[in-house]
Design a protein around this motif. Structure first.
Motif, PDB file in Angstrom:
ATOM      1  N   VAL A  27     -30.237 -28.375  28.570  1.00 55.02           N
ATOM      2  CA  VAL A  27     -28.851 -27.956  28.769  1.00 55.02           C
ATOM      3  C   VAL A  27     -28.542 -27.832  30.260  1.00 55.02           C
ATOM      4  CG1 VAL A  27     -27.199 -26.089  28.388  1.00 55.02           C
ATOM      5  CG2 VAL A  27     -28.637 -26.885  26.501  1.00 55.02           C
ATOM      6  N   ALA A  30     -27.844 -31.135  31.947  1.00 56.23           N
ATOM      7  CA  ALA A  30     -26.492 -31.673  31.775  1.00 56.23           C
ATOM      8  C   ALA A  30     -25.597 -31.292  32.958  1.00 56.23           C
ATOM      9  CB  ALA A  30     -25.881 -31.182  30.460  1.00 56.23           C
ATOM     10  N   ARG A  34     -23.772 -34.153  34.966  1.00 55.31           N
ATOM     11  CA  ARG A  34     -22.308 -34.124  35.146  1.00 55.31           C
ATOM     12  C   ARG A  34     -21.942 -34.154  36.629  1.00 55.31           C
ATOM     13  NH1 ARG A  34     -22.264 -30.233  30.747  1.00 55.31           N
ATOM     14  NH2 ARG A  34     -22.213 -28.541  32.277  1.00 55.31           N
ATOM     15  N   PHE A  38     -19.651 -37.147  37.532  1.00 56.68           N
ATOM     16  CA  PHE A  38     -18.222 -36.837  37.624  1.00 56.68           C
ATOM     17  C   PHE A  38     -17.816 -36.156  38.935  1.00 56.68           C
ATOM     18  CE2 PHE A  38     -19.398 -36.785  33.086  1.00 56.68           C
ATOM     19  CZ  PHE A  38     -18.735 -37.956  32.731  1.00 56.68           C
ATOM     20  N   TYR A 424     -39.381 -32.278  22.404  1.00 60.41           N
ATOM     21  CA  TYR A 424     -39.341 -31.793  21.028  1.00 60.41           C
ATOM     22  C   TYR A 424     -40.319 -30.654  20.741  1.00 60.41           C
ATOM     23  CZ  TYR A 424     -36.356 -35.801  20.328  1.00 60.41           C
ATOM     24  OH  TYR A 424     -35.316 -36.689  20.422  1.00 60.41           O
TER      25      TYR A 424
ATOM     26  N   ARG B  41     -13.426 -29.571  28.677  1.00 58.38           N
ATOM     27  CA  ARG B  41     -14.347 -30.074  29.690  1.00 58.38           C
ATOM     28  C   ARG B  41     -14.457 -31.603  29.720  1.00 58.38           C
ATOM     29  NH1 ARG B  41     -19.973 -27.457  29.726  1.00 58.38           N
ATOM     30  NH2 ARG B  41     -19.791 -27.370  27.480  1.00 58.38           N
ATOM     31  N   ASN B 184     -21.201 -38.405  26.242  1.00 56.88           N
ATOM     32  CA  ASN B 184     -21.133 -39.069  27.545  1.00 56.88           C
ATOM     33  C   ASN B 184     -20.605 -38.177  28.664  1.00 56.88           C
ATOM     34  OD1 ASN B 184     -21.808 -42.065  26.972  1.00 56.88           O
ATOM     35  ND2 ASN B 184     -20.491 -41.426  25.310  1.00 56.88           N
ATOM     36  N   GLU B 185     -19.714 -37.259  28.327  1.00 56.75           N
ATOM     37  CA  GLU B 185     -19.084 -36.470  29.394  1.00 56.75           C
ATOM     38  C   GLU B 185     -19.608 -35.039  29.463  1.00 56.75           C
ATOM     39  OE1 GLU B 185     -14.778 -36.786  29.584  1.00 56.75           O
ATOM     40  OE2 GLU B 185     -14.876 -38.723  28.580  1.00 56.75           O
ATOM     41  N   ILE B 186     -20.114 -34.505  28.359  1.00 57.98           N
ATOM     42  CA  ILE B 186     -20.580 -33.108  28.373  1.00 57.98           C
ATOM     43  C   ILE B 186     -22.104 -33.072  28.529  1.00 57.98           C
ATOM     44  CG2 ILE B 186     -20.625 -30.908  27.144  1.00 57.98           C
ATOM     45  CD1 ILE B 186     -17.781 -31.700  27.710  1.00 57.98           C
ATOM     46  N   GLN B 187     -22.810 -33.698  27.595  1.00 61.58           N
ATOM     47  CA  GLN B 187     -24.278 -33.679  27.684  1.00 61.58           C
ATOM     48  C   GLN B 187     -24.806 -34.835  28.538  1.00 61.58           C
ATOM     49  OE1 GLN B 187     -26.750 -31.703  26.370  1.00 61.58           O
ATOM     50  NE2 GLN B 187     -25.754 -30.429  24.816  1.00 61.58           N
ATOM     51  N   VAL B 188     -23.978 -35.832  28.744  1.00 61.57           N
ATOM     52  CA  VAL B 188     -24.343 -37.015  29.534  1.00 61.57           C
ATOM     53  C   VAL B 188     -25.664 -37.640  29.065  1.00 61.57           C
ATOM     54  CG1 VAL B 188     -24.152 -38.031  31.838  1.00 61.57           C
ATOM     55  CG2 VAL B 188     -23.280 -35.743  31.453  1.00 61.57           C
ATOM     56  N   ASN B 189     -25.770 -37.795  27.759  1.00 60.65           N
ATOM     57  CA  ASN B 189     -26.928 -38.511  27.226  1.00 60.65           C
ATOM     58  C   ASN B 189     -26.626 -39.987  27.000  1.00 60.65           C
ATOM     59  OD1 ASN B 189     -28.799 -36.406  27.196  1.00 60.65           O
ATOM     60  ND2 ASN B 189     -27.854 -35.541  25.368  1.00 60.65           N
ATOM     61  N   ASN B 190     -25.361 -40.336  27.032  1.00 57.91           N
ATOM     62  CA  ASN B 190     -24.933 -41.738  26.987  1.00 57.91           C
ATOM     63  C   ASN B 190     -25.580 -42.518  25.839  1.00 57.91           C
ATOM     64  OD1 ASN B 190     -23.567 -41.072  29.370  1.00 57.91           O
ATOM     65  ND2 ASN B 190     -25.287 -41.707  30.640  1.00 57.91           N
ATOM     66  N   VAL B 217     -31.060 -37.834  21.955  1.00 55.04           N
ATOM     67  CA  VAL B 217     -32.095 -36.804  22.064  1.00 55.04           C
ATOM     68  C   VAL B 217     -31.821 -35.643  21.099  1.00 55.04           C
ATOM     69  CG1 VAL B 217     -32.826 -37.365  24.394  1.00 55.04           C
ATOM     70  CG2 VAL B 217     -30.889 -35.827  24.064  1.00 55.04           C
ATOM     71  N   PRO B 281     -24.310 -19.199  29.888  1.00 50.94           N
ATOM     72  CA  PRO B 281     -24.243 -20.344  30.790  1.00 50.94           C
ATOM     73  C   PRO B 281     -23.966 -21.682  30.100  1.00 50.94           C
ATOM     74  CG  PRO B 281     -26.521 -19.782  30.341  1.00 50.94           C
ATOM     75  CD  PRO B 281     -25.692 -18.761  29.625  1.00 50.94           C
ATOM     76  N   ASN B 285     -23.077 -25.725  24.527  1.00 56.18           N
ATOM     77  CA  ASN B 285     -24.118 -26.763  24.523  1.00 56.18           C
ATOM     78  C   ASN B 285     -25.448 -26.177  24.059  1.00 56.18           C
ATOM     79  OD1 ASN B 285     -23.111 -28.237  27.723  1.00 56.18           O
ATOM     80  ND2 ASN B 285     -22.090 -28.172  25.769  1.00 56.18           N
ATOM     81  N   LEU B 286     -26.228 -26.977  23.350  1.00 65.32           N
ATOM     82  CA  LEU B 286     -27.600 -26.604  23.004  1.00 65.32           C
ATOM     83  C   LEU B 286     -28.459 -27.850  23.114  1.00 65.32           C
ATOM     84  CD1 LEU B 286     -27.099 -24.392  19.799  1.00 65.32           C
ATOM     85  CD2 LEU B 286     -27.607 -23.587  22.109  1.00 65.32           C
ATOM     86  N   CYS B 287     -29.792 -27.675  22.972  1.00 67.25           N
ATOM     87  CA  CYS B 287     -30.670 -28.839  22.909  1.00 67.25           C
ATOM     88  C   CYS B 287     -31.272 -28.901  21.511  1.00 67.25           C
ATOM     89  CB  CYS B 287     -31.777 -28.755  23.964  1.00 67.25           C
ATOM     90  SG  CYS B 287     -33.098 -27.600  23.560  1.00 67.25           S
TER      91      CYS B 287
END
Lengths: 528, 377
Positions: A27, A30, A34, A38, A424, B41, B184-190, B217, B281, B285-287
Motif C-alpha cells: 500500500v 502505491a 503515484r 502522476f 503473498y 483520487r 492504474n491510478e490508485i494502486q498503480v499495478n497496471n 497482485v 494512511p 487501499n489494502l494489499c
C-alpha cells in the motif's frame, strides 16, 4: 519514519534502497508509484535485486551485496565535489561536516565502482538527481539494516539527507519502513533491553527512580539487558536459563537456525505464548494460547509513528486469552499486582510514564490516529520530525568508512545469498499459510536465480536443488527470474520446511545487534 | 479585493475555486448529485454520465464530475430533463446484463425467464450476489427505473473463477471503468484496462489472460470499487450478505503501514475485509494479505487451551495449573540463578498495551532488562 506516508507524494525525488516495496509494503508502494506516474517525481532505486519497483525507477543502481556505505559515500563525494549540497542547512543545523568531507574524499566514483559494481557514471547521475531535488525522500528497509554494517548504513543515509537539507521538511526525510504491524510500538513501549517506554534509558538514575515510583517497586536493574541476538548464544552457553516468548517464532526467524535450535533446547524452562503451535512453541515447556488482533482492544503504532486503535471484532477460540491478561496473571502469581482491568487502563498508565505518548488517549484517536511525539492533551501530534532542530540539537555528520560483509563467496561457496519476503506471505508464515488462496499463489520455498547462473550451474526451472552454506543445507526449487542479478540468489525466509535461516550468518552489527541476513556465501547442487 | 467567483446550483449562489468541478462544488455544499463511475483520487472519466446536470446555455447535459465550475454558470441537478436522462442511462445499464434484482420489472413472464437464465449462469438460485450493496440498484430505486421492455443481449464472456480471491462476472459489468482506474491510478499495478470494442468491450489484462496469469497482485482494490456485482470476493460471493454482517474498524495486523480496515463479522467469525475509505494512511487501499489473508483468525489450528509438557509431550492443561507452573518455575530460576538468567521476548505483533506490560513484567517483576523483540529479524 521521520516523515509521513502521505509525505512521499510530496517529494520530487524518491530514493529507495534495501526495500522490496511493492511486495513488503504494497500500500505504501502505491504512494511512490503515484508520485512517479502522476506527480512527475523522480525515482532512484538502489537494490541488489531488480525488484518490481525498479521498473518504475528513472535510475536503477545495482550494488554488490553489503556495499551500501560505499555507494552512499560516492553520492556524497560527488555532491560535495560539485558543490551541490545545502550550505544553509549544513551551516546552521549540523556539525561534523569537515569530518564527513574528509572521509568521502577518497570515494571517487571510479573507486566506488570497484567496490560496488555500480558504474561511476551512474553514481554521478544519481548524486545529481538526488541533490538537485527541491526536496527528496529516502525510503529504506531491512536491505539496509540487516548487515554487520547496518548501523553504518543507516547513519550514511542520514548523512546524505542532511547534506542536502532534506530533513524536517514536507516530502523529505529518512524513512525506515517497518516490516511488522507493531515493531514501532514494541520499540516505543520499551520492548528493548536498554530503554523504558519512549526511549527513556534504563541507565539513567532519574528515569529509573521515576519508573520505580510509578510501578511501586524498588531495585530496578540499572544495566541494559541482552538483545535477542545475544540471548540465544547466552542460552547456548547456559547463562540464560529460562525464556518467556510472546508472539514470536525465533526458530524460523533467527539466523543460523541449527545453532538457535540447540540453544533453545539448552534452556531449563521455555514458555511460549502464541496463537498457533509454532516451531518455537513445539520446544516449549508451557504453551499459552492467546488472542489475535481481531479479538482484542488496544493500539498499534505504525511505521510513521501514528498510534491507531485496534478493536475487538470477535471472541477468541476456546480458552484463549488476551496477552495482557496472561502477563498480569503471571505477575500476580509472582507477587506483583499490575492493577489493570482493560487495555485502556494500561494505555492510561503508558501516558503517565511516557512523555511522547502523554497527549494521546483512546478518545482522541477514535477516528484518526495521532503521530507521537504528542506531549499534551491539545498537542496536534508530530507528523514530521526534526522541523526546527534535531532531538539532540544539531545533526551530527559521521565520517564512515566502508567495511566488507562478514562472509565472502569463494571456490566452495561461489554464490551470494540474500533473503527476504514475498508478497503473498508474511514473516514465518504462521498466519498467511493458513490461507489456501495465499498458499496457492506461493505454495513453497524457491531459489530465485538469474538465467545466466541457471545456465552456469546447468539448472532448469523447477528443479530441486540443495543450497548449502557453512552453517547448514536446505532443499528448494529453482525459479529462474530476471529479478536476480548474476552471482546472487534470493530465498524467502518464510518456509520452516526449507528455512533460509539455516543458511544465514549470525554475525552481528556491533551496535544494533542485527544479524547479517542479507549476505552469505552458498553453493548450489542438484538435489539427489 | 478580487471579487469571488460564483456558480449557481439549484438557485443557490455558491463560491468556488479555480479547478473545482460542478460535482466538487456541489459536494462541498451538501448538494447530492448521484455518481456511479466517479472515483475519488482518480481523474474524472465521465464514462457513465449518471452525474449529468443541466447547465443554462449548454446544448447538451454535462457530466458534473468532469465539467469545471465557471463564473456565472447556472446549474440544475434534478430538472425534468436531467431525471429523464438519468433514467435512460440507468435503464440501459440494467438491461446490459444479469442484474437480477427485483427492480428489473418483476410483473412479467420475462422476469421468470430472465431469472432462470441468470440462475443457470451463476449456478445459484439466489438473487444477485451484491443485492442490497449495489450502486446501480440504489440508483434504479431512486429513479424508479426497471429494465422492462428492453432486449437483453447475452454476455459474450464466461465468468472467471480460476483464481483464489476474485470472481469476475462479466455479465454484471457495466463498464464504468472504476476497476481500471483503481488498478492504474490508485494502486498503480497496471494489470487491467478496457479491451475489444463496442458491444464486445471487456475489462481485460494484456492478452486477455486470467488474472492469475497476469500482472495482477490481488490487492482487491477493483473489488472494493466495483459498484455492481461484476467483481466479488470469491469466498464471500453468495455467502456473505451485507445485512448479515457487523463491521468493526481496526488496524491491519500485517506490515507496518497500519492500514485502517473493516472486519466484516457474521456469527462471531470474520468473513470479509474491506479497506476503510476516508481514513489515513491508506484511504481504503489494502494489499492481498490485508484483504484476503484473514483465514488464520478462524483457523482450526488455533491454540485453544494451555499446554504443559509432561513426559516429553505437550498435553492440555487448565489455566490455573499452567499459570502457576510458569510463575513457580520462573520464580525458582530467578532465585537460583538471578534475574538475568531469564529473558523475555515480547512481540512486534501484539498491541502497545501488551508490549508495555511485557517489559514491565521483565523489569518490575523479574527485575531484568533482558527484554527484546524481533525488530532486528
Amino acid at each position: 519514519m521521520t516523515n509521513t506516508i502521505a509525505c512521499i507524494e510530496k517529494a520530487d525525488v524518491i530514493l529507495i534502497t534495501g526495500s522490496n516495496t511493492t511486495e513488503n509494503h504494497p500500500v505504501l508502494s502505491a504512494f511512490v508509484k503515484r508520485a512517479v506516474h502522476f506527480n512527475n517525481s523522480r525515482l532512484i532505486v538502489v537494490d541488489p535485486r531488480r525488484i518490481k519497483i525498479a521498473g518504475f525507477a528513472h535510475q536503477y543502481l545495482r550494488p554488490n551485496l553489503g556495499t551500501d556505505v560505499a555507494w552512499i559515500n560516492g553520492l556524497m563525494h560527488v555532491i560535495i565535489r560539485d558543490n551541490l549540497y545545502n550550505h544553509d542547512f549544513v551551516d546552521t543545523r549540523t556539525v561534523g561536516f569537515d569530518e564527513l568531507k574528509q572521509t568521502v574524499e577518497k570515494y571517487t566514483p571510479s573507486h566506488v565502482e570497484k567496490i560496488t559494481g555500480i558504474a561511476a557514471t551512474q553514481i554521478e547521475d544519481a548524486a545529481r538527481m538526488y541533490a538537485g531535488a527541491r526536496v527528496g525522500s529516502i525510503l529504506y528497509c531491512m536491505g539496509i539494516t540487516q548487515h554487520v554494517s547496518g548501523t553504518d548504513n543507516v547513519k550514511s543515509l542520514a548523512n546524505l539527507a542532511m547534506l542536502c537539507g532534506f530533513l524536517g521538511v514536507e516530502g523529505g526525510g529518512v524513512n525506515p519502513l517497518r516490516g511488522q504491524n507493531n515493531v514501532q510500538g514494541a520499540c516505543d513501549m520499551g520492548g528493548l533491553p536498554d530503554v523504558y517506554t519512549g526511549y527513556q534509558k534504563v541507565i539513567s538514575p532519574e528515569l529509573r527512580a521515576k519508573m520505580e515510583t510509578a510501578w511501586a517497586v524498588t531495585g530496578l536493574p540499572d544495566q541494559p539487558g541482552l538483545k535477542v541476538t545475544h540471548m540465544v548464544p547466552a542460552a547456548h552457553d547456559g547463562k540464560l536459563k529460562a525464556m518467556y516468548v510472546i508472539g514470536e517464532n525465533p526458530l524460523v526467524s533467527d539466523p543460523d537456525l541449527n545453532h538457535a535450535e540447540k540453544s533453545f533446547e539448552n534452556l531449563d524452562f521455555l514458555v511460549v505464548q502464541d496463537i498457533f503451535m509454532t516451531e518455537t512453541a513445539q520446544k516449549a515447556d508451557v504453551v499459552l494460547p492467546s488472542c489475535c488482533f481481531a479479538e482484542k482492544d488496544g493500539t498499534f503504532s505504525n511505521t510513521e509513528r501514528r498510534v491507531q486503535r485496534v478493536r475487538k471484532a470477535v471472541d477468541p477460540p476456546g480458552e484463549a486469552r488476551d496477552d495482557w491478561r496472561i502477563i498480569a496473571d503471571i505477575s500476580l502469581r509472582m507477587g506483583y499486582n499490575m492493577g489493570i482491568a482493560s487495555a485502556e487502563d494500561i494505555f492510561e498508565e503508558i501516558r503517565k510514564v511516557t512523555p511522547s505518548y502523554a497527549g494521546i488517549s483512546y478518545s482522541r484517536i477514535d477516528k484518526v490516529g495521532l503521530h507521537w511525539p504528542c506531549p499534551t492533551d491539545n498537542h496536534p501530534g508530530t507528523p514530521i520530525l526534526h522541523k526546527e532542530q534535531f532531538s539532540s540539537g544539531k545533526g551530527v555528520f559521521h565520517g564512515i568508512d566502508w567495511i566488507p560483509p562478514a562472509e565472502q563467496a569463494d571456490d566452495t561457496y561461489p554464490l551470494y545469498l540474500t533473503t527476504g519476503r514475498v508478497l503473498y506471505h508474511y514473516h514465518t508464515g504462521t498466519m498467511t499459510m493458513k490461507s489456501e488462496g495465499l498458499n496457492e499463489r506461493v505454495p513453497e520455498c524457491f531459489v530465485e536465480i538469474s538465467p545466466q547462473d541457471a545456465d552456469r550451474f546447468d539448472l532448469e526451472e523447477g528443479v530441486s536443488v540443495d543450497i548449502a552454506s557453512r552453517r547448514g543445507t536446505i532443499t528448494a526449487r529453482i525459479a529462474i527470474s530476471d529479478k536476480a542479478v548474476v552471482g546472487t540468489i534470493f530465498i524467502p525466509f518464510h518456509f520452516a520446511r526449507a528455512a533460509a535461516n539455516k543458511l544465514t550468518n549470525a554475525e552481528l552489527d556491533p551496535i544494533s545487534g542485527i544479524p547479517e541476513f542479507k549476505v552469505c556465501a552458498v553453493s548450489l547442487s542438484r538435489a539427489a | 479585493m478580487e471579487s469571488q467567483r460564483s456558480i449557481t446550483i439549484n438557485g443557490n449562489r455558491l463560491s468556488f475555486s479555480p479547478g473545482e468541478t460542478i460535482l466538487d462544488v456541489a459536494k462541498r455544499n451538501s448538494i447530492d448529485i448521484p455518481t456511479l463511475c466517479h472515483l475519488k483520487r482518480a481523474l474524472p472519466s465521465g464514462v457513465c454520465r449518471v452525474c449529468v446536470v443541466e447547465v443554462t446555455g449548454a446544448r447538451n447535459l454535462l457530466p458534473a464530475c468532469a465539467t469545471p465550475a465557471a463564473d456565472f454558470m447556472e446549474v440544475q441537478t434534478e430538472s425534468a430533463k436531467v431525471v429523464e436522462a438519468r433514467r435512460l442511462i440507468i435503464k440501459l445499464m440494467l438491461s446490459s446484463g444479469n442484474h437480477n434484482c427485483a427492480i428489473t420489472g418483476s410483473d412479467t413472464t420475462d422476469w421468470t425467464r430472465f431469472q432462470l437464465s441468470v440462475h443457470k449462469d451463476d449456478n445459484n438460485d439466489d438473487l444477485c450476489p451484491v443485492w442490497g450493496d449495489c450502486r446501480l440498484q440504489d440508483l434504479a430505486y431512486r429513479y424508479q427505473v426497471s429494465a422492462d421492455g428492453l432486449e437483453r443481449l447475452p454476455c459474450p464472456y464466461p465468468m472467471e473463477t480460476v483464481n483464489p480471491f476474485i470472481v469476475r462476472d462479466f455479465s454484471r459489468c457495466v463498464q464504468c471503468g472504476r476497476c481500471v482506474q483503481a488498478c492504474n491510478e490508485i494502486q498503480v499495478n497496471n494489470a487491467i484496462d478496457f479491451g475489444y470494442q463496442s458491444s464486445r468491450t471487456k475489462i481485460i489484462t494484456p492478452g486477455d489472460r486470467p488474472l492469475k496469469d497476469s500482472d495482477c497482485v490481488f490487492c482487491g482494490e477493483c473489488v472494493q470499487v466495483c459498484p455492481v456485482g461484476a467483481l466479488v470476493e470469491k469466498n464471500a460471493r453468495y455467502n456473505v450478505r451485507q445485512w448479515d454482517v457487523k463491521k468493526v474498524k481496526t488496524t491491519c495486523s500485517y506490515c507496518g503501514v497500519g492500514c485502517q480496515l473493516y472486519l466484516h463479522v457474521r456469527d462471531g467469525h470474520v468473513v470479509k475485509v474491506t479497506g476503510a475509505e476516508g481514513s489515513l494512511p491508506n484511504d481504503g487501499n489494502l494489499c492481498v494479505k490485508g484483504r484476503f489473508g484473514f483465514d488464520f483468525i478462524n483457523s482450526s489450528e488455533r491454540l485453544t487451551r494451555p499446554l504443559i509438557r509432561k513426559d516429553g509431550e505437550l498435553k492440555e492443561a487448565g489455566w490455573d495449573e499452567a499459570l502457576n507452573l510458569v510463575a513457580q518455575r520462573l520464580g525458582t530460576i530467578k532465585d537460583q540463578h538471578g534475574p538475568d538468567s531469564i529473558g523475555v521476548l515480547t512481540s512486534a505483533r501484539i498491541t502497545n498495551e501488551e508490549n508495555y506490560l511485557a517489559q514491565k513484567f521483565a523489569r518490575a517483576v523479574v527485575k531484568t532488562n533482558n527484554v527484546d523483540h524481533c525488530a532486528r529479524l
